[in-house]
Scaffold this active site. Structure first.
Site: not given
Length: 1015
Positions: A696, A821
């Protein structure tokens, strides 16, 4: 009476058994407590004590009061295997993977005669495997991967007849592969990958492994041909022979295997043809890419009705693509780029299956693109550049909302772009250069379109004033088209634009006198147009501009002295009507080719083709009043537009605020807040968007003093949320909300509704590290502050801060948190450039698990930052973060991006290649670093640390605690905390670099595919 005697006898037997089991547990408890002490009493074993039974400890499995299993993976165990471990006589399984155990192979285990499962992978064991390893005769599963074992694999291993799984991957074996392994008739899994055997051929005896399901021998230095005997492996499900030196043809009977699920033969030097007999296969994946295979693609591939992934790219295949392949109902991935294929593409592609990726670039294909590529609605990329394709772009792509890249450049396409293509929901890259497309530019494009390349086509018309809505545009290449009219002032409001090519068109009029937001522009090319008037002095404010080409226009007047503020590597103002004296910054031989064909220009230096300035031009001030008047009028106009725009936005905001129903939102706070949910919800507008990702958009929202701003990430937008997913999200948010560390971004609160989740974080003024290293956005958002750069002390400060955050996650959180990540875009910088770790969307909370449960079903993270073992084991532990952080260290030293090496190498591969070739550090440094000689020793230390962190062997990587300690030693201004000094041996990277230099980390000859070209 007899019944009474029998009952008494039963009670006596039960009580005797209980007493015996209690005595056995007491004896084994002593052994286990000694084990704990021997291995350094790690904090993870605090529940091991003398007041409880070992059978109640989570790491211990018992049967009948006796220890039969130890699950001690990822417990930070140090030292060697103690001799008294053999006192656990009934031990059947031992899992010790992902620790720091050393010394030779533990022969003491020979005394554990009931041992069935042994996993000591990802440790630091050394030496040779013993020749009498078959004394562990009952073993069914043995995993010794990711250690430092050397020499030969002992032939005696072929005598352990019960073996079903043998994993010896990623060691330093440099001897032979014993053919005796072929005697293991029960073997189902054989993993020998990532070793440097002495140029072995695949033993033909491997064809005797009738029960084998997995044969994994990538990067094992294999030579010769694939033996015909492998056709006997009737139960094979996965075959991986990648990264070797195999040659010859694929055996004609190989594809007769009954149950083969996937084949991986990529990155070899195979040659020959693929056999055509494949009727009986259950293949779901075929990857024989990056070889030297030739011949045509067999039509029998179309009989593989379960095939999902079809990768034949980077070979020498010729002929047509069989129509039968387009009819496979399960086909998702189709990649045949970089071959010599000819003919037309089968028109049925996309009709029978839900294609996700379609890549046919760099061939000699003709005809049209299949019309129904996106019939299944799942297509994410169409890549067909460098062919001879013709016709129009298929209109069916207009409804392909998942499509994020279309690359059709260097073909012969014609016609207009279907209008829906411009506004596809997720399109980010549209590359159409070198065709005959026509039509005009639209006023509105997709919100996420960042790369638009349409050079060398037949586009025409004016550049629309609505181009100001192209807010995410980063690269715009439109050279050699038919555009006309003036350049609208709105064009200069695109704040993310870095590359602009409009040369070779028919643009006219004056260039906008005021440049609004081109602060990131690095290349501006307007050559070969009909632009007139003066060169705007505002171009001199573009501090990141490196290349400026305004040649072959009709610009007049003097060259603005403000251009001297730029650090241009290329300047071309030739063939205009410029007059007066060249600014002193350009009046030298470095720019001698920049001013040709301007008869009224003069120079004080002997620049060829220019007259010498004798006197100061009397006309130099004539235009000043006009310029001032123009600026004044334009400024007034801009002010009026700004006022009207503000009124419009405020009115829209009031409407949206009235429509909101605050009762539908639930706020969960983790810190004391100085704002309300209405402060957040009322500002969730497009005007406040500062970024976007896979989950998003991210907004910057003002909440007043003293906090100023917060960052809000909207992570879900789904009408129906699965309750399990909802519970998992809430649990993870609660855990992350409880983290308190100055180098981890604060999660202030969470807002939930039935269809959205909003995470509210503290706002970092300087945003992410990657923007400073790679996108050259070096001006803070707080007005006209002086230009800042990341000098070396600041980079080292950032590295230390990020390491502190990761060290806390790995070593101070219970359970530990693996980020998964870590990358420069997830390291945020505050106003003082203090680093904070952010974006825990991929974080994995490491709780107690059964063996194998720590694996993930899919690989997540970012290309260029993957640890090698993560790609093939998906085992989650802290060392994957260490690898990714090592890539960040290399970025800080070199200034390169994670996927930016040399040729097809990524950054880690490139750095290791330089190290292996003995090249100097100087050539690897980021040219932006000032006074490199002053900090050479520190930079060398950080570079070496980055190399060790990116070691292919997980056991060779330091822990984040060691990484932090080394970084602090590199910084003379940073004192090492006392708690890190006590009980800690000094960690030295030199031995690891020396040890790593003996193995091949990366195949420098491999042809990896750049991210910006292929999906």
């Amino acid at each position: 009476m007899a019944t009474t005697h029998l009952l008494s006898l039963f009670v006596f037997i039960v009580l005797t058994s209980v007493v015996s089991s209690q005595q056995l547990s007491t004896s084994e408890r002593t052994t286990l407590l000694n084990l704990k002490q021997w291995w350094g009493s790690p904090p993870s074993l605090t529940n091991w004590n003398s007041n409880s039974s070992p059978c109640s400890w989570p790491e211990v499995q018992c049967r009948n009061g006796s220890v039969i299993g130890l699950q001690l993976q990822t417990k930070e165990l140090t030292g060697s295997m103690p001799p008294f471990i053999s006192d656990l006589r009934n031990l059947e399984s031992m899992f010790l993977h992902d620790n720091f155990l050393t010394r030779d192979f533990p022969r003491v285990l020979y005394n554990c005669s009931k041992l069935i499962e042994l996993d000591i992978s990802q440790n630091m064991f050394v030496g040779r495997l013993p020749d009498d390893i078959d004394r562990l005769s009952r073993l069914k599963s043995v995993e010794l991967g990711a250690n430092n074992f050397t020499g030969n694999i002992p032939p005696a291993i072929g005598n352990i007849s019960a073996l079903t799984s043998l994993l010896l991957y990623q060691n330093l074996f440099n001897g032979t592969i014993p053919p005796e392994i072929g005697n293991l008739s029960n073997l189902e899994t054989l993993g020998l990958a990532y070793n440097e055997f002495a140029s072995p051929e695949i033993p033909p005896e491997f064809g005797n492994l009738n029960n084998l399901k997995i044969l994994w021998m990538s990067q094992t230095n294999l030579i010769g041909k694939i033996p015909e005997s492998l056709s006997n492996l009737v139960n094979l499900e996965l075959l991986d022979l990648s990264l070797n030196n195999l040659e010859g043809e694929i055996p004609s009977r190989l594809f007769l295997l009954k149950n083969l699920d996937s084949v991986f033969l990529y990155k070899n030097r195979l040659s020959g043809r693929i056999p055509s007999v494949m009727e009986s296969l259950n293949l779901t994946q075929i990857d024989i890419s990056m070889n030297k295979l030739n011949g045509s693609i067999p039509d029998d591939f179309g009989k593989l009705q379960k095939l999902e992934v079809f990768n034949l790219y980077s070979n020498r295949f010729s002929g047509q693509i069989p129509t039968s392949i387009s009819q496979i109902p399960s086909l998702r991935i189709f990649k045949v780029f970089r071959n010599n294929l000819t003919g037309e593409l089968p028109p049925e592609f996309g009709i029978h299956s839900k294609l996700e990726s379609f890549e046919v670039s760099e061939n000699n294909l003709t005809g049209k693109l299949p019309e129904n590529l996106c019939a299944g609605g799942t297509l994410s990329g169409v890549i067909a550049f460098s062919n001879d394709l013709t016709g129009e772009m298929p209109r069916s792509l207009e409804s392909c909302d998942r499509l994020y890249t279309i690359q059709l450049y260097d073909n012969n396409f014609t016609g207009e772009i279907p209008s829906g293509i411009w506004t596809l929901l997720n399109i980010s890259s549209l590359r159409l250069t070198g065709n005959s497309f026509s039509g005009e530019l639209p006023s509105k494009i997709a919100w996420n379109l960042s790369r638009l390349e349409i050079s060398d086509n037949k586009f025409s018309g004016r550049i629309p004033s609505g181009i100001s809505s192209w807010v995410k545009l980063n690269v715009f290449k439109a050279s050699n088209n038919l555009f006309s009219g003036e350049i609208p002032p709105e064009f200069t409001s695109l704040s993310e634009l870095t590359v602009l090519y409009l040369d070779g068109n028919s643009l006219s009029g004056e260039f906008p006198s005021e440049i609004k937001s081109w602060n990131s522009l690095t290349i501006l090319n307007l050559a070969r147009n009909k632009l007139s008037g003066q060169i705007p002095p505002s171009i001199g404010s573009l501090q990141d501009l490196l290349e400026l080409d305004l040649s072959e226009n009709q610009f007049s007047g003097q060259i603005p002295p403000q251009l001297s503020n730029l650090k241009l590597t290329s300047l071309n103002l030739s063939s205009n009507k410029l007059t007066g004296k060249i600014p002193s910054a350009f009046d030298n031989m470095a720019y001698q080719n920049s001013f040709f064909n301007n008869p009224n220009l003069c120079s004080t230096s002997p620049i060829s083709n220019l007259q010498t300035c004798l006197t100061k031009s009397s006309n130099s001030k004539n235009f000043a009043p006009k310029i001032i008047a123009m600026i004044t009028i334009l400024s007034a106009f801009v002010a009026i537009v700004a006022v009207l725009f503000t009124m419009f936005v405020f009115r829209d905001y009031l409407k949206k605020k009235r429509k909101r129903n605050p009762t539908t939102w639930k706020m969960t706070s983790f810190h004391k807040l100085d704002f309300t949910e209405s402060n957040i919800l009322s500002c969730m507008t497009e005007a406040n968007v500062i970024g976007s990702g896979g989950s998003g958009k991210v907004y910057r929202i003002g909440v007043g003093q003293p906090r100023g701003y917060v960052a809000v990430k909207r992570i879900w937008n789904n009408n129906k949320l699965d309750q399990t997913l909802e519970d998992e999200f809430s649990s993870e948010v609660q855990i992350l909300g409880s983290i308190r560390h100055s180098n981890i971004v604060k999660l202030l609160c969470c807002l939930s509704s039935h269809n959205s989740k909003l995470l509210v974080y503290e706002y970092m003024v300087h945003q992410s590290l990657d923007k400073w290293l790679h996108q050259k956005k070096r001006r803070p958002e707080t007005g006209s502050a002086p230009l800042l750069t990341l000098d070396w002390p600041r980079r080292l400060q950032i590295a230390i801060g990020a390491a502190q955050g990761l060290c806390y996650m790995h070593h101070d959180c219970s359970p530990p948190i693996v980020h998964r990540d870590v990358k420069s875009s997830n390291i945020l910088l505050d106003s003082e450039f203090k680093a904070t770790i952010a974006d825990f969307g991929l974080a994995k909370i490491l709780a107690k698990q059964e063996p194998g449960d720590a694996n993930m079903s899919s690989i997540v993270g970012s290309l260029g930052y993957f640890a090698p073992e993560y790609a093939y084991t998906t085992r989650i532990n802290e060392r994957i973060d260490v690898y990714s952080f090592g890539v960040v260290l290399l970025e800080l030293v070199t200034g390169k991006e994670a996927n930016e090496g040399e040729g097809d190498l990524n950054l880690a591969e490139w750095a290791w290649k330089r190290y292996g070739e003995g090249q100097s550090l100087v050539g690897a440094l980021d040219p932006e670093i000032k006074d490199p000689d002053t900090y050479m020793e520190e930079m060398s230390g950080v570079l070496n640390l980055g190399l060790v962190c990116t070691s292919t062997l997980p056991s060779s990587r330091p822990s984040m605690r060691d990484v932090l300690e080394i970084l602090r030693r590199c910084n003379p201004l940073d004192e090492l905390p006392e708690e890190m000094k006590e009980g800690r041996e000094e960690f030295d990277v030199a031995p690891l670099l020396k040890r790593e230099s003996y193995i091949t980390h990366y195949d420098a000859t491999s042809k990896n595919v750049p991210d910006d070209i292929h999906v």
